[in-house]
Design a protein around this motif. Structure first.
Motif, PDB file in Angstrom:
ATOM      1  N   ARG A  14      -1.195  -2.902   6.244  1.00 13.84           N
ATOM      2  CA  ARG A  14      -1.253  -1.897   6.039  1.00 13.84           C
ATOM      3  C   ARG A  14      -1.399  -0.640   4.628  1.00 13.84           C
ATOM      4  O   ARG A  14      -1.058  -1.783   3.333  1.00 13.84           O
ATOM      5  N   GLU A  15      -2.691  -0.017   4.431  1.00 16.51           N
ATOM      6  CA  GLU A  15      -2.602   0.570   3.344  1.00 16.51           C
ATOM      7  C   GLU A  15      -1.411   1.200   2.951  1.00 16.51           C
ATOM      8  O   GLU A  15      -1.098   2.502   3.839  1.00 16.51           O
ATOM      9  N   LYS A  16      -1.141   1.350   1.658  1.00 15.54           N
ATOM     10  CA  LYS A  16      -0.286   2.767   0.819  1.00 15.54           C
ATOM     11  C   LYS A  16      -0.241   3.046   0.014  1.00 15.54           C
ATOM     12  O   LYS A  16      -0.982   2.860  -0.910  1.00 15.54           O
ATOM     13  N   ARG A  17      -0.339   4.875  -0.705  1.00 17.76           N
ATOM     14  CA  ARG A  17      -0.541   5.309  -1.845  1.00 17.76           C
ATOM     15  C   ARG A  17       0.962   4.773  -2.763  1.00 17.76           C
ATOM     16  O   ARG A  17       2.372   4.861  -2.521  1.00 17.76           O
ATOM     17  N   VAL A  18       0.283   4.265  -3.511  1.00 19.47           N
ATOM     18  CA  VAL A  18       1.920   3.831  -5.228  1.00 19.47           C
ATOM     19  C   VAL A  18       1.562   5.690  -5.871  1.00 19.47           C
ATOM     20  O   VAL A  18       0.744   5.964  -5.593  1.00 19.47           O
ATOM     21  N   PRO A  19       2.914   5.419  -6.587  1.00 18.28           N
ATOM     22  CA  PRO A  19       3.299   7.108  -6.953  1.00 18.28           C
ATOM     23  C   PRO A  19       2.187   7.681  -7.807  1.00 18.28           C
ATOM     24  O   PRO A  19       1.618   8.162  -8.296  1.00 18.28           O
ATOM     25  N   GLY A  20       1.119   6.151  -8.624  1.00 19.79           N
ATOM     26  CA  GLY A  20       0.098   6.193  -9.369  1.00 19.79           C
ATOM     27  C   GLY A  20      -1.055   6.850  -8.870  1.00 19.79           C
ATOM     28  O   GLY A  20      -1.848   7.379  -9.228  1.00 19.79           O
ATOM     29  N   GLY A  21      -0.748   6.775  -7.459  1.00 21.85           N
ATOM     30  CA  GLY A  21      -2.256   7.517  -7.048  1.00 21.85           C
ATOM     31  C   GLY A  21      -3.314   6.681  -6.146  1.00 21.85           C
ATOM     32  O   GLY A  21      -3.691   7.088  -5.837  1.00 21.85           O
ATOM     33  N   ASN A  28       2.589  -7.548   5.951  1.00 21.26           N
ATOM     34  CA  ASN A  28       3.150  -7.414   6.779  1.00 21.26           C
ATOM     35  C   ASN A  28       3.117  -8.641   7.989  1.00 21.26           C
ATOM     36  O   ASN A  28       2.024  -8.479   8.712  1.00 21.26           O
ATOM     37  N   LYS A  29       4.188  -9.288   8.803  1.00 22.48           N
ATOM     38  CA  LYS A  29       4.532 -10.592   9.680  1.00 22.48           C
ATOM     39  C   LYS A  29       4.217  -9.506  10.540  1.00 22.48           C
ATOM     40  O   LYS A  29       4.992  -8.441  10.730  1.00 22.48           O
ATOM     41  N   LYS A  30       3.712  -9.946  11.529  1.00 20.55           N
ATOM     42  CA  LYS A  30       3.219  -9.143  13.072  1.00 20.55           C
ATOM     43  C   LYS A  30       4.338  -9.708  13.093  1.00 20.55           C
ATOM     44  O   LYS A  30       5.116 -10.519  13.447  1.00 20.55           O
TER      45      LYS A  30
END
Length: 89
Positions: A14-21, A28-30
């Protein structure tokens, strides 16, 4: 580069954007498959899907339906089973 244990099909990416940009990948486990009736194979309602550590946190009446054979058989199969038991007495 990700750690070798994350390079298998066991994990969902899962791609996430961190506060730094910048974008980082979270692993994650399925989720496990849905619970099915032991007699007819129909998917059971009211039985949650989750990893064992998630299910353990739920109260007992949230883990499975509160009726005879709850979490094992669907409602139709339970009715049939109870009728057969009543006839055999």
């Amino acid at each position: 580069m990700s750690a070798p244990r994350f390079r298998t099909g066991t994990f969902k990416k899962r791609e996430k954007r961190v506060p730094g940009g910048r974008r980082v990948v979270h692993y994650n486990k399925k989720k496990p498959s849905k619970h099915v009736c032991a007699k007819c194979g129909k998917v059971l309602d009211a039985v949650p899907r989750g990893r064992p550590y998630e299910i353990r946190k739920l109260s007992k009446n949230q883990r499975r339906p509160n009726r005879p054979y709850g979490g094992m058989y669907c409602t139709n199969c339970t009715k049939q089973l109870l009728k057969e038991e009543a006839r055999s007495l």
